[in-house]
Design a protein around this motif. Structure first.
Motif, PDB file in Angstrom:
ATOM      1  N   UNK A 106      33.160  58.735  33.980  1.00 45.04           N
ATOM      2  CA  UNK A 106      33.800  60.006  33.641  1.00 45.04           C
ATOM      3  C   UNK A 106      34.326  59.974  32.206  1.00 45.04           C
ATOM      4  N   UNK A 107      34.753  61.149  31.740  1.00 42.32           N
ATOM      5  CA  UNK A 107      35.323  61.259  30.398  1.00 42.32           C
ATOM      6  C   UNK A 107      36.847  61.272  30.434  1.00 42.32           C
ATOM      7  N   UNK A 108      37.428  60.879  31.546  1.00 41.03           N
ATOM      8  CA  UNK A 108      38.881  60.942  31.734  1.00 41.03           C
ATOM      9  C   UNK A 108      39.595  59.766  31.079  1.00 41.03           C
ATOM     10  N   UNK A 109      40.859  59.981  30.701  1.00 39.96           N
ATOM     11  CA  UNK A 109      41.685  58.859  30.237  1.00 39.96           C
ATOM     12  C   UNK A 109      41.699  57.776  31.304  1.00 39.96           C
ATOM     13  N   UNK A 110      41.963  56.553  30.878  1.00 46.83           N
ATOM     14  CA  UNK A 110      41.848  55.462  31.830  1.00 46.83           C
ATOM     15  C   UNK A 110      42.848  54.349  31.609  1.00 46.83           C
ATOM     16  N   UNK A 111      43.123  53.660  32.699  1.00 48.61           N
ATOM     17  CA  UNK A 111      43.817  52.377  32.669  1.00 48.61           C
ATOM     18  C   UNK A 111      42.733  51.357  32.979  1.00 48.61           C
ATOM     19  N   UNK A 112      42.594  50.379  32.123  1.00 42.15           N
ATOM     20  CA  UNK A 112      41.538  49.386  32.291  1.00 42.15           C
ATOM     21  C   UNK A 112      42.140  48.098  32.837  1.00 42.15           C
ATOM     22  N   UNK A 128      40.158  58.076  26.064  1.00 42.16           N
ATOM     23  CA  UNK A 128      41.526  57.657  25.754  1.00 42.16           C
ATOM     24  C   UNK A 128      41.926  56.543  26.716  1.00 42.16           C
ATOM     25  N   UNK A 129      42.429  55.457  26.174  1.00 43.76           N
ATOM     26  CA  UNK A 129      42.894  54.336  26.987  1.00 43.76           C
ATOM     27  C   UNK A 129      44.412  54.418  27.072  1.00 43.76           C
ATOM     28  N   UNK A 130      44.913  54.598  28.273  1.00 40.19           N
ATOM     29  CA  UNK A 130      46.359  54.685  28.501  1.00 40.19           C
ATOM     30  C   UNK A 130      46.980  53.302  28.462  1.00 40.19           C
ATOM     31  N   UNK A 131      46.295  52.328  29.080  1.00 31.86           N
ATOM     32  CA  UNK A 131      46.835  50.986  29.156  1.00 31.86           C
ATOM     33  C   UNK A 131      45.710  50.016  29.492  1.00 31.86           C
ATOM     34  N   UNK A 132      45.876  48.768  29.093  1.00 29.46           N
ATOM     35  CA  UNK A 132      44.976  47.683  29.480  1.00 29.46           C
ATOM     36  C   UNK A 132      45.834  46.608  30.118  1.00 29.46           C
ATOM     37  N   UNK A 133      45.408  46.139  31.294  1.00 28.32           N
ATOM     38  CA  UNK A 133      46.211  45.174  32.043  1.00 28.32           C
ATOM     39  C   UNK A 133      45.313  44.231  32.822  1.00 28.32           C
ATOM     40  N   UNK A 134      45.891  43.113  33.226  1.00 28.73           N
ATOM     41  CA  UNK A 134      45.178  42.239  34.151  1.00 28.73           C
ATOM     42  C   UNK A 134      45.606  42.531  35.587  1.00 28.73           C
ATOM     43  N   UNK A 135      46.469  43.535  35.746  1.00 30.34           N
ATOM     44  CA  UNK A 135      46.914  43.946  37.075  1.00 30.34           C
ATOM     45  C   UNK A 135      48.033  43.112  37.640  1.00 30.34           C
ATOM     46  N   UNK A 136      48.566  42.206  36.854  1.00 36.74           N
ATOM     47  CA  UNK A 136      49.640  41.346  37.357  1.00 36.74           C
ATOM     48  C   UNK A 136      50.937  42.132  37.476  1.00 36.74           C
ATOM     49  N   UNK A 137      51.796  41.653  38.330  1.00 40.55           N
ATOM     50  CA  UNK A 137      53.091  42.296  38.545  1.00 40.55           C
ATOM     51  C   UNK A 137      53.877  42.347  37.245  1.00 40.55           C
ATOM     52  N   UNK A 138      53.734  41.332  36.400  1.00 44.54           N
ATOM     53  CA  UNK A 138      54.446  41.292  35.122  1.00 44.54           C
ATOM     54  C   UNK A 138      54.066  42.417  34.175  1.00 44.54           C
TER      55      UNK A 138
END
Length: 159
Positions: A106-112, A128-138
């Motif tokens: 899709x063309x939607x903003x994303x969290x990667x 548009x990238x809102x955030x990039x994470x490894x998904x950890x609680x931290x």
């Protein structure tokens, strides 16, 4: 239509856990959250084997819905790609935000969500990238702040 953020990343990362945590946190902040899952493996059912909706589907119904005083779910057999905008306009109009698990194309903003941040580029796709994470609680506080900034609910210097 509410704003949509797609949660995308490699298989077996913490996308589902991230979705659950974001939903809980945003709900605690008084935000109405819709959750949308893209199931790329084809067949799925809204009910377990042997239940009425499963029986109707197995009998060949083109559309199966179940409703109660608190829920509504529908499965519609279709041979056309499902458009994320159509789904969100039709079913999520009363939500403040829709978090969509998948919809990588899709063309939607994303969290990667990726194990290594350098892998994020393959999921950007010019969006548009809102955030990039490894998904950890931290990382959760930073991701929530990024989402709140995207919604314009708080001032943030991230993204």
């Amino acid at each position: 239509m509410p704003p949509v953020i797609c949660i995308v990343g490699t298989s077996k990362t913490a996308k589902t856990r991230l979705m659950e945590a974001l939903i809980k946190d945003l709900k605690n902040r008084g935000i109405s959250v819709g959750a949308l899952k893209y199931h790329k493996h084809g067949e799925f059912e809204i009910d377990i084997e042997g239940k009425d909706t499963w029986k109707y589907s197995m009998a060949g119904a083109d559309t199966v819905a179940i409703t109660s005083s608190v829920k509504f779910a529908v499965i519609k057999n279709t041979n056309v790609p499902t458009d994320i905008d159509e789904i969100c306009e039709k079913y999520f109009g009363d939500n403040d935000i829709v978090l969509a698990d998948g919809f990588t194309l899709s063309d939607k903003p994303r969290i990667i969500v990726v194990e290594k941040k350098e892998d994020a580029a393959i999921f950007e796709r010019g969006c548009r990238v809102i955030s990039v994470t490894d998904g950890s609680v931290g990382d959760m506080g930073a991701v929530v702040n990024d989402v709140m900034g995207f919604l314009g609910r708080i001032n943030t210097n991230r993204c």
